[in-house]
Design a protein around this motif. Sequence first.
Motif, short mmCIF file in Angstrom:
data_model
loop_
_atom_site.label_atom_id
_atom_site.label_comp_id
_atom_site.label_asym_id
_atom_site.label_seq_id
_atom_site.Cartn_x
_atom_site.Cartn_y
_atom_site.Cartn_z
N ILE A 41 -68.10 31.36 4.55
CA ILE A 41 -69.21 32.21 4.96
C ILE A 41 -70.55 31.55 4.63
O ILE A 41 -71.49 31.60 5.43
N VAL A 42 -70.64 30.90 3.48
CA VAL A 42 -71.88 30.24 3.09
C VAL A 42 -72.21 29.07 4.02
O VAL A 42 -73.34 28.94 4.50
N CYS A 43 -71.21 28.23 4.29
CA CYS A 43 -71.44 27.05 5.14
C CYS A 43 -71.86 27.45 6.55
O CYS A 43 -72.76 26.83 7.15
N ALA A 44 -71.21 28.48 7.09
CA ALA A 44 -71.57 28.93 8.44
C ALA A 44 -72.85 29.76 8.42
O ALA A 44 -73.66 29.69 9.35
N GLY A 45 -73.04 30.54 7.37
CA GLY A 45 -74.23 31.40 7.30
C GLY A 45 -75.52 30.62 7.18
O GLY A 45 -76.56 31.05 7.68
N VAL A 46 -75.46 29.46 6.51
CA VAL A 46 -76.67 28.63 6.37
C VAL A 46 -77.17 28.20 7.74
O VAL A 46 -78.39 28.12 7.98
N LEU A 47 -76.27 27.92 8.66
CA LEU A 47 -76.68 27.52 10.01
C LEU A 47 -77.47 28.64 10.69
O LEU A 47 -78.52 28.39 11.29
N PHE A 48 -76.97 29.85 10.61
CA PHE A 48 -77.64 30.97 11.27
C PHE A 48 -78.94 31.34 10.57
O PHE A 48 -79.87 31.85 11.22
N LEU A 49 -79.05 31.08 9.28
CA LEU A 49 -80.27 31.42 8.55
C LEU A 49 -81.36 30.36 8.72
O LEU A 49 -82.55 30.70 8.84
N VAL A 55 -79.56 29.55 16.80
CA VAL A 55 -79.56 30.97 17.18
C VAL A 55 -80.09 31.14 18.60
O VAL A 55 -79.58 31.96 19.39
N GLU A 56 -81.12 30.36 18.97
CA GLU A 56 -81.66 30.45 20.33
C GLU A 56 -80.65 29.95 21.36
O GLU A 56 -80.57 30.48 22.48
N ASN A 57 -79.90 28.92 21.01
CA ASN A 57 -78.87 28.42 21.93
C ASN A 57 -77.78 29.45 22.17
O ASN A 57 -77.10 29.43 23.20
#
Length: 293
Positions: A41-49, A55-57
């Motif tokens: 969750i942390v590794c993937a969540g950092v991308l979205f944050l 996020v625009e893509n």
Amino acid sequence: MTMADLCRLSSDRLYRFFPCLSDPARRSSLLLKVALVLLHIVCAGVLFLFDKGFVENARTEPWYTALYLLLFAVTLVQYFITSCSSPGYVIDVMRAVNEQNSLLRNRTKQRQPAASKSGSFVISLDGSQSQSGGSFVASDTTYWAKMVMDLYPPGTTLGACTCSYCNIEQPPRAKHCHDCDRCVLQFDHHCVWLGTCVGQQNHCKFWWYICEEAALCLWTAILYIAYLKAHIEVSWWKDIIMIPLLVFMSISLIFLILLLLFHSYLILTNQTTYELVRRRRIPYMSYSHHGDG
């Protein structure tokens, strides 16, 4: 009431609602599973944050983000499926074989009460059965031992295939796991991260989990590298967070790829990790090795 008494009382209540936490081994396995999920969750969540472009893509190319999230979900689901699956315990298969053999004998007696013709009966390690001719005459207490001994090379003694912990006859390629305290069919290894053994019934699930985990790790690392190339000098505090995570994922990816290649080799050559490492100490394999020589 002292603080120690309060802690003891609260722990007793916790163990009452969650019995698995009372066992140190199961508690450690549960903590490792929680840590693994949080790490994903942390590794993937950092991308979205941090990565606004990602996020625009998701709005312009929703299929790309949807595939990534699908792989993320499938990997976690496969992890829990593998960790909750049985590797194939000898005692469970032995009970199933004896129960099915008893049922079949009772049915045969009802169909042929007077006399029975000679025939053959075969039971495989996965519990499947086949019968040709007439009935099978043998007691449940001795049938498993006879079936196991027929699978060993000629000359192998019964003591060489009897587990001293479970006190049951082990089929070839089975081994007693001290962590699970059970004998496992086609034992490969005990995986700490899964909290269970990898054996005959879940080796394929384990391979698929490694494959999906490696793909997810590679995809996430590529997204991290793309972000750092475009924003390496913009937000230094984000780089401090993402660079260590990228290093960790790179090391994990190397390990996952090597593990995937290793288990692919084992599956293609019909071997297990235990057999490959302890070949000379396994009685039936050392016997076969000397026989071939």
